[in-house]
Write an enzyme that holds these catalytic residues in place. Structure first.
Site, short mmCIF file in Angstrom:
data_model
loop_
_atom_site.label_atom_id
_atom_site.label_comp_id
_atom_site.label_asym_id
_atom_site.label_seq_id
_atom_site.Cartn_x
_atom_site.Cartn_y
_atom_site.Cartn_z
N SER A 30 0.82 -1.22 0.00
CA SER A 30 0.00 0.00 0.00
C SER A 30 0.85 1.27 0.00
O SER A 30 0.46 2.27 -0.60
CB SER A 30 -0.96 0.00 1.20
N ASP A 80 10.35 1.32 -2.01
CA ASP A 80 9.52 0.19 -1.59
C ASP A 80 9.13 0.38 -0.12
O ASP A 80 9.81 1.09 0.63
CB ASP A 80 10.33 -1.11 -1.77
N GLY A 81 8.09 -0.28 0.30
CA GLY A 81 7.66 -0.25 1.69
C GLY A 81 8.36 -1.32 2.51
O GLY A 81 9.26 -2.02 2.03
N ALA A 82 7.96 -1.43 3.77
CA ALA A 82 8.52 -2.45 4.66
C ALA A 82 7.51 -2.77 5.75
O ALA A 82 6.62 -1.96 6.04
CB ALA A 82 9.83 -1.96 5.28
N GLY A 96 3.47 -8.68 1.83
CA GLY A 96 2.66 -8.79 0.61
C GLY A 96 3.09 -9.92 -0.30
O GLY A 96 2.68 -9.99 -1.46
N GLU A 102 11.18 -8.44 -4.84
CA GLU A 102 11.66 -7.19 -4.22
C GLU A 102 13.17 -7.27 -4.00
O GLU A 102 13.91 -6.33 -4.34
CB GLU A 102 10.93 -6.96 -2.90
C1 5RP Z 1 5.43 -6.67 0.18
C2 5RP Z 1 6.17 -5.85 1.17
C3 5RP Z 1 5.56 -4.55 1.56
O1 5RP Z 1 6.47 -3.55 1.25
C4 5RP Z 1 5.28 -4.57 3.03
O2 5RP Z 1 4.42 -5.65 3.31
C5 5RP Z 1 4.65 -3.26 3.50
O3 5RP Z 1 3.34 -3.17 3.01
P1 5RP Z 1 2.46 -1.88 3.21
O4 5RP Z 1 3.15 -0.75 2.51
O5 5RP Z 1 1.14 -2.23 2.60
O6 5RP Z 1 2.34 -1.62 4.70
O7 5RP Z 1 7.22 -6.20 1.64
O8 5RP Z 1 6.03 -7.91 0.00
#
Ligand code: 5RP
Length: 227
Positions: A30, A80-82, A96, A102
């Protein structure tokens, strides 16, 4: 400011780092989606490499050009997110189920920026269950060996197969995800090494020494963190 607003602010701050002509790696989740939207609005001419089918579909729908990893020159910047951001910008990713693509894209990038809401920051990694991508063949045996590898690192937990609607979750690579609720990972590098040593494990969600910068949305705006 809600968590989603914090994610949006971090994504928009990251989009401001992108310059014309760059090749850009697109994360999954997200928060990464906010970055993709901001990027498409600010800089629609860049070439992108996506870390999942979902992100590729989002980006293409917004008019961004998607190339396969290895079909462009080196990636200039990946955003990217984490799931957790720990000391030294050590990360848990893979909530995710996109951790393998990734990590492939992150490792192929000159610079990696992690974006998140403030709740993702932790003093010690491990409260978020660590995702581990496993080949389906013999996965129950692999899970037992993962358990042994964790026990050798003083983590006594049995990883759980990630399920959705009564079936194992399949990654974009056709693999399964096991989640290990470690609680606390005192030695992430040792755990990362031990997990990669298990045949049948394709990769895990520990991202160590990969992030160059974190942009964290919070009530007072976006803060920058370096390793
Ligand atoms: C997907 C990931 C995402 O970056 C992680 O799950 C964070 O998700 P979000 O931004 O929805 O909180 O690693 O594999």
């Amino acid at each position: 400011m809600s968590a989603d607003q914090q994610k949006q602010a971090a994504g928009e701050a990251a989009a401001a780092l992108v310059e014309a002509g760059m090749v850009v790696g697109l994360g999954t989740g997200s928060t990464a989606a906010w970055f993709v939207k901001a990027l498409a609005a600010r800089n629609p001419g860049v070439t992108c490499v996506a870390t999942s089918a979902a992100t590729a579909a989002l980006a293409q729908g917004l008019g961004l050009k998607i190339a396969e990893l290895g079909e462009t020159r080196e990636i200039d910047l990946t955003v990217d997110g984490a799931d957790e951001i720990g000391p030294g910008l050590s990360l848990i990713k893979g909530g995710g189920a996109a951790l393998l693509r990734e990590k492939l894209v992150w490792e192929a990038s000159k610079r990696c920026v992690v974006i998140a809401d403030a709740a993702k920051r932790v003093a010690v990694l491990g409260a978020f269950p660590l995702p581990i991508e496993v080949v389906p063949f013999g996965h129950k045996t692999t899970a037992l060996r993962i358990c042994d590898a964790l026990v050798e690192n003083d983590i006594g937990v049995a990883p759980r197969l990630r399920m959705r609607a009564g079936a194992p979750v399949l990654t974009d690579n056709g693999n399964y995800i096991y989640d290990a609720a470690c609680g606390a990972i005192a030695e992430p590098a040792a755990v990362a090494f031990a997990l990669k040593s298990v045949t049948g494990v394709v990769d895990h969600g520990l991202f160590l020494d990969l992030a160059d910068l974190a942009l964290i949305g919070g009530p007072d705006g976006v803060s920058r963190l370096e390793p």
